[in-house]
Enzyme design. Structure first.
Site, PDB file in Angstrom:
ATOM      1  N   GLY A  79      23.460  46.497  76.207  1.00  0.00           N
ATOM      2  CA  GLY A  79      23.380  45.562  75.085  1.00  0.00           C
ATOM      3  C   GLY A  79      22.029  44.911  74.887  1.00  0.00           C
ATOM      4  O   GLY A  79      21.881  44.029  74.047  1.00  0.00           O
ATOM      5  N   TYR A 119      21.358  55.042  67.902  1.00  0.00           N
ATOM      6  CA  TYR A 119      22.416  54.989  66.884  1.00  0.00           C
ATOM      7  C   TYR A 119      21.931  55.452  65.506  1.00  0.00           C
ATOM      8  O   TYR A 119      22.415  54.997  64.475  1.00  0.00           O
ATOM      9  CB  TYR A 119      23.025  53.571  66.822  1.00  0.00           C
ATOM     10  CG  TYR A 119      23.501  53.100  68.170  1.00  0.00           C
ATOM     11  CD1 TYR A 119      24.628  53.663  68.749  1.00  0.00           C
ATOM     12  CD2 TYR A 119      22.808  52.126  68.890  1.00  0.00           C
ATOM     13  CE1 TYR A 119      25.055  53.258  70.019  1.00  0.00           C
ATOM     14  CE2 TYR A 119      23.229  51.721  70.148  1.00  0.00           C
ATOM     15  CZ  TYR A 119      24.349  52.291  70.699  1.00  0.00           C
ATOM     16  OH  TYR A 119      24.765  51.895  71.944  1.00  0.00           O
ATOM     17  N   CYS A 154      25.015  59.705  47.591  1.00  0.00           N
ATOM     18  CA  CYS A 154      25.673  59.235  46.383  1.00  0.00           C
ATOM     19  C   CYS A 154      26.517  57.998  46.697  1.00  0.00           C
ATOM     20  O   CYS A 154      27.735  58.080  46.849  1.00  0.00           O
ATOM     21  CB  CYS A 154      26.544  60.356  45.813  1.00  0.00           C
ATOM     22  SG  CYS A 154      27.097  59.959  44.173  1.00  0.00           S
ATOM     23  N   GLU A 155      25.833  56.876  46.836  1.00  0.00           N
ATOM     24  CA  GLU A 155      26.475  55.633  47.259  1.00  0.00           C
ATOM     25  C   GLU A 155      25.487  54.517  46.934  1.00  0.00           C
ATOM     26  O   GLU A 155      24.337  54.588  47.375  1.00  0.00           O
ATOM     27  CB  GLU A 155      26.697  55.735  48.786  1.00  0.00           C
ATOM     28  CG  GLU A 155      27.436  54.633  49.426  1.00  0.00           C
ATOM     29  CD  GLU A 155      28.944  54.897  49.528  1.00  0.00           C
ATOM     30  OE1 GLU A 155      29.394  56.050  49.411  1.00  0.00           O
ATOM     31  OE2 GLU A 155      29.659  53.906  49.713  1.00  0.00           O
ATOM     32  N   PRO A 158      22.150  50.433  79.828  1.00  0.00           N
ATOM     33  CA  PRO A 158      21.390  50.297  78.588  1.00  0.00           C
ATOM     34  C   PRO A 158      21.429  51.574  77.757  1.00  0.00           C
ATOM     35  O   PRO A 158      21.287  52.677  78.291  1.00  0.00           O
ATOM     36  CB  PRO A 158      19.961  50.017  79.069  1.00  0.00           C
ATOM     37  CG  PRO A 158      19.895  50.537  80.450  1.00  0.00           C
ATOM     38  CD  PRO A 158      21.281  50.559  81.015  1.00  0.00           C
ATOM     39  N   GLY A 159      21.638  51.426  76.481  1.00  0.00           N
ATOM     40  CA  GLY A 159      21.597  52.577  75.574  1.00  0.00           C
ATOM     41  C   GLY A 159      20.417  52.401  74.643  1.00  0.00           C
ATOM     42  O   GLY A 159      19.362  53.020  74.792  1.00  0.00           O
TER      43      GLY A 159
END
Ligand code: PLP
Ligand code: LYS
Length: 421
Positions: free
Chosen positions: A238, A379, A350-351, A281-282
């Site tokens: 985190g 991520y 398309c958003e 840890p990531g």
């Protein structure tokens, strides 16, 4: 014209050789983070382990790189375990997380010799005991406890509210007791200790200290109540990274050192002992090492917005749309020039929420310019989709002036290869 370099390779050369959008990792930065964590997460009072949380970004090349530095790994699915085993990772250093692990995943993990199952709930505990017994495989477990700490971060990435879906709430002594007793009776699964994780992108060391304080109180309780001694404690991951100019994260090494020192103090104060401290840890391991390169296409003024459209978008970086996450970026070939113009960087999905950076100052941009977005290493790829059939971009590792593809670009055909005509 000075061009941004990543791992000693010019961003223009990377874009020309591998195409855009492109995820690029500076390999040396990853290695430096791994070393920083390994050197500082160590103690004379207990064993330690740094387990990289592979959900942040996983690839065979990365697993090999980190395993060579001595790291362990956190996996949350059969898919992540598969990648680790293909990379030749020492599976005894793997922590298998996840709420709702399937029986198949539990079987696979047992067969692969995964070191620890991080148990989420009582039902999972029963299933694990049963499957390990059927397969005659011995294994170890940690129980995930929710310490109820509210870390100062975006609500969606806060995992320790009392009603969180993860783990068993610390006050729920009934269910915690059930897991401890079930495992005390099991001949195949040994409860080695406890795990907690309080959220993600946390900058303030005090949140972690609060969690360690709470968890060491909890360890004193299980020692008194169940006679469990010399347990292992995982404090999760985190640790925050720099996304925006104003972000001032503490370095990974410093965080690691602080966590170890604080744990040493807590166990002395509470007169307990632990056999091992683990961290996961990531983001902090890979986040700042990663960049995304885009080619700017059309420009359009629409109302108050001056849009720069890029050749990717929310399909390669969902974080702005999902969490309102902010990023900083530069024009890779004009990054030393003054940034006078205010733009909105939008993707091609398309958003209407497909906006990567709502407001950014850049030098005047033209079609064909290269945009480099910083800190996309965590991520980004791992949460990418092939929405609108854009296909996931390639991933390149760059270091010492050389670049190599570690994940190839998803072609049109790749995306349709699963279909049955
Ligand atoms: C159990 C667990 N460990 C580790 C991590 C890694 O978190 P981060 O990438 O923020 O370090 C997460 C994700 O938040 C997690 O849920
Ligand atoms: N995916 C999130 C963090 C979740 C962490 C995993 N528990 C992010 O991009 O910030």
């Amino acid at each position: 014209m000075e061009t941004l370099q990543i791992g000693g390779v010019s961003a223009r050369q990377l874009a020309d050789n591998f195409g855009t959008p492109l995820y690029v990792y500076d390999e040396d930065k990853i290695i430096a983070q791994a070393k920083d964590a390994m050197e500082n997460f160590s103690s004379d009072m207990f064993k330690t382990e740094v387990a990289y949380a592979s959900k942040a970004f996983s690839s065979i090349a990365l697993f090999k790189l980190l395993a060579a530095q001595g790291l362990g790994f956190d996996a949350v699915s059969g898919g992540e375990l598969y990648g680790m085993s293909r990379a030749g990772v020492d599976m005894s250093k793997v922590y298998f997380h996840g709420n709702n692990k399937s029986n198949k995943e539990i079987e696979e993990a047992l067969e692969l010799g995964v070191g620890y199952f991080v148990i989420d709930n009582v039902m999972e505990c029963r299933r694990l005991i049963e499957i390990a017994m059927e397969k005659h495989i011995q294994t170890k477990a940690l129980l995930r406890v929710n310490p109820g700490i509210s870390a100062h971060t975006h609500e969606y990435i806060m995992t320790a509210k009392p009603d969180s879906k993860f783990g068993i709430f610390i006050d729920d002594t009934e269910h915690i007791g059930q897991v401890i007793e079930l495992l005390a009776e099991s001949s195949h699964v040994r409860l080695a200790g406890f795990h907690s994780h309080i959220g993600s992108q946390i900058m303030d060391a005090r949140s972690f200290e609060k969690a360690i304080d709470t968890m060491t109180y909890f360890l004193a309780y299980v020692q008194r109540e169940y006679g469990m001694e010399q347990t292992e404690l995982s404090i999760g991951g985190g640790f925050g990274i720099k996304y925006l100019e104003e972000d001032q994260p503490i370095s990974l090494g410093q965080m690691c050192k602080t966590m170890v020192k604080y744990t040493e103090r807590c166990i002395q104060e509470k007169d307990i002992s632990i056999s091992k401290l683990i961290t996961e840890p990531g983001r902090a391991m890979v986040g700042e090492a990663g960049y995304t390169l885009y080619t700017i296409g059309d420009r359009k003024r629409s109302g108050t917005k001056d849009y720069l459209f890029v050749d990717g978008g929310m399909s390669d970086n969902i974080r702005p749309a999902l969490y309102d996450a902010g990023y900083r970026a530069v024009l890779a070939e004009k990054y030393k020039e003054p940034a006078w113009h205010t733009y909105c960087i939008a993707g091609k999905n398309c958003e209407s929420g497909d906006v990567l950076i709502d407001t950014i100052k850049l030098p005047e941009a033209k079609s064909g310019d290269l945009l480099a977005v910083y800190s996309t290493g965590a991520y980004g790829y791992s949460m990418a989709s092939n929405y609108n059939r854009l296909g996931r971009p390639a991933v390149v590792f760059a270091g010492h002036g050389k670049a190599r593809v570690v994940i190839r670009r998803e072609s049109y055909a790749d995306q349709y290869d699963l279909e049955i005509e």
